[in-house]
Design an enzyme around this catalytic site. Structure first.
Site, short mmCIF file in Angstrom:
data_model
loop_
_atom_site.label_atom_id
_atom_site.label_comp_id
_atom_site.label_asym_id
_atom_site.label_seq_id
_atom_site.Cartn_x
_atom_site.Cartn_y
_atom_site.Cartn_z
N LYS A 36 0.87 -1.19 0.00
CA LYS A 36 0.00 0.00 0.00
C LYS A 36 0.90 1.23 0.00
O LYS A 36 2.03 1.17 0.49
CB LYS A 36 -0.86 0.02 1.27
CG LYS A 36 -2.11 0.83 1.13
CD LYS A 36 -3.21 0.01 0.51
CE LYS A 36 -4.45 0.83 0.26
NZ LYS A 36 -5.59 -0.05 -0.08
N ASP A 58 -6.90 4.26 -4.60
CA ASP A 58 -7.59 4.11 -3.31
C ASP A 58 -8.23 5.47 -3.08
O ASP A 58 -8.44 6.23 -4.06
CB ASP A 58 -6.58 3.73 -2.20
CG ASP A 58 -7.26 3.18 -0.95
OD1 ASP A 58 -7.64 2.01 -0.92
OD2 ASP A 58 -7.43 3.96 0.03
N PHE A 100 -19.35 8.77 -1.00
CA PHE A 100 -20.03 9.04 -2.28
C PHE A 100 -19.04 8.91 -3.43
O PHE A 100 -19.23 9.44 -4.51
CB PHE A 100 -20.71 10.42 -2.27
CG PHE A 100 -19.77 11.60 -2.19
CD1 PHE A 100 -19.23 11.99 -0.98
CD2 PHE A 100 -19.42 12.32 -3.34
CE1 PHE A 100 -18.35 13.07 -0.90
CE2 PHE A 100 -18.54 13.40 -3.28
CZ PHE A 100 -18.01 13.77 -2.05
N1 GLU Z 1 -7.36 0.20 -2.98
C1 GLU Z 1 -8.09 -0.99 -3.27
C2 GLU Z 1 -8.10 -1.91 -2.07
O1 GLU Z 1 -8.14 -1.42 -0.96
C3 GLU Z 1 -7.64 -1.65 -4.58
C4 GLU Z 1 -6.20 -2.04 -4.64
C5 GLU Z 1 -5.74 -2.52 -6.02
O2 GLU Z 1 -6.53 -2.58 -6.93
O3 GLU Z 1 -4.55 -2.86 -6.11
O4 GLU Z 1 -8.12 -3.10 -2.14
#
Ligand code: GLU
Length: 444
Positions: free
Chosen positions: A126, A166, A238
């Site tokens: 992340k 994200d 939203f």
């Molecule tokens: N941010 C999204 C999650 O929390 C998607 C992450 C991604 O597609 O790599 O899973």
């Protein structure tokens, strides 16, 4: 090796002081898997858990950029490469002023188990920045993304680490980030997911987290002999996730009566449907991060500085951010007749709310419910490797199969008499695969 959960958590807290969200995420997983861990001396001997809570790599960097007034701005960028036992690090980038190392470590840790549940070959990671897109112009966002990628590009690649979106990072930001990567590396490659359709993106990716969450709820309901149709839903947020979930709930005959933003929530008793759903996209594109204009546009009530959980509904789907449902909210939901809560946000409920919800309604955690987003990211990676684009039907069919498999995994590991403990099911199901891969790969 710690003899009990408290010792383990205390040692973790001493080593990572102040990382509250990270401790919360680890504690939940450790409590769920402790029995499996105790029964398996091979995991203990290899210190699998101790290794799992230590990210393989953390990158922190300065992101300098110049705003429209010509003033120099400085943000902090991060990428937490948590675990690569199952595949390249995979997970989103979050641009939000609340981003800290603790938030990204909790998200990266959760992502490892979520990605394991998807059945696709993806590790967990992340990243993001404390940059706030709120009120920024398009040019400012582009300059920020270019500066961010100028450093990040050294650490990522289609077989190493594949970021995505994200909170605060959607199609526009992925475009600017991709453009800068391509320019610096001189490579057109699947290094990011959530790309535009014409340049390597996948159909259904924007809707995937919301669609996947509703498919998951469909299977939870099926297990109870019920259906989406005829039920009333409250949704928070939203953005992208709320939009996808609302579209799918409408399609399957449910009614959504709330959405929310940092400014409060909107109550629309007739249901958020038709052109109102598309209006959400417009609202988001304004970069103002407020939901109140919806109430003005459609002449419905807006409740300033309040959360949507006070509205009586059958089913609640938090779609905004971590810890958005606390114990009081949970109690109010149950008191008002809510019988199911599925987190489409990551760690949407506080620890005490989760404990209460498990006892009092049918509750499922984010790492299972919202895995559809990263699952379709995984399918985007497959399409990029094949240099092919699948049809909408093909992607949607695979997404649905994956969500059903995640539900089956939760049932397999979480069934307790007639009830299913989805927290335990998701944590044990996600953990065992990662743990076995780590064992097989030796002490690395
Ligand atoms: N941010 C999204 C999650 O929390 C998607 C992450 C991604 O597609 O790599 O899973």
């Amino acid at each position: 090796m710690s003899n009990n959960i408290n010792d383990f958590i205390e040692a973790l807290e001493a080593k990572t002081p102040g990382e509250r969200e990270f401790h919360q995420a680890v504690q939940e997983v450790v409590e769920s898997i402790w029995e499996v861990y105790q029964r398996n001396p091979r995991y203990q001997k290899a210190k699998i858990l101790e290794r799992m809570v230590e990210p393989e790599r953390v990158i922190m960097f300065r992101v300098p950029w110049i705003d429209d007034q010509g003033e120099v701005q400085i943000n902090r960028g991060y990428r937490v490469e948590f675990n690569s036992a199952l595949g390249p690090y995979k997970g989103g980038l979050r641009f939000h002023p609340t981003v800290t190392l603790s938030i990204l470590k909790f998200l990266g840790f959760e992502q490892t188990f979520k990605n394991s549940l998807t059945t696709l070959p993806m590790g967990g990671g992340k990243g993001g920045s404390d940059f706030s897109p709120k009120g920024k112009t398009d040019n400012e966002i582009m300059r920020f993304c270019q500066s961010f990628m100028t450093e990040l590009q050294r650490h990522i690649g289609p077989n190493t680490d594949v970021p995505a979106g994200d909170i605060g990072v959607g199609g526009r930001e992925i475009g600017y980030l991709f453009g800068q990567y391509k320019r610096i590396r001189n490579e057109f490659t699947g290094v990011l997911t959530g790309k535009g359709l014409a340049w390597g993106g996948s159909l259904i990716r924007p809707e995937a987290t919301g669609f996947g969450a509703v498919y998951f709820v469909h299977h939870m309901l099926e297990n109870l002999g019920k259906d989406i149709a005829g039920h009333t839903f409250s949704v928070s947020g939203f953005g992208n996730v709320a939009w996808g979930a609302i579209s799918k709930i409408n399609e399957l005959g449910g009614k959504v009566v709330t959405i929310s933003g940092p400014d409060g929530y909107v109550y629309d008793p007739d249901g958020i449907k038709d052109e109102k759903v598309e209006y959400l996209l417009e609202l988001r594109a304004t970069n103002n991060d407020i939901v109140e204009p919806y109430a003005q546009e459609f002449n419905v009530e807006f409740f300033s500085d309040r959360k949507p959980w006070e509205v009586p509904v059958d089913i609640a789907i938090p779609c905004a951010t971590q810890n958005e449902v606390d114990l009081d909210d949970a109690k109010l939901l149950v008191q008002n007749g809510c019988f199911l809560l599925a987190e489409a946000s990551n760690m949407g409920c506080t620890a005490d709310a989760v404990e209460y919800l498990i006892e009092n309604l049918h509750y499922a955690p984010g790492k299972a419910v919202n895995a559809g987003g990263v699952a379709v990211s995984g399918l985007e990676m497959t399409q990029n490797s094949q240099r092919l684009n699948w049809t909408r039907e093909e992607v949607d069919k695979r997404l649905h199969i994956i969500m059903r498999e995640i539900h089956d995994t939760c049932v397999k590991h979480g069934k307790n008499g007639s009830r299913i403990n989805y927290v335990k099911g998701a944590n044990v199901g996600g953990f065992v695969k990662v743990a076995d891969a780590m064992l097989a790969q030796g002490v690395v």
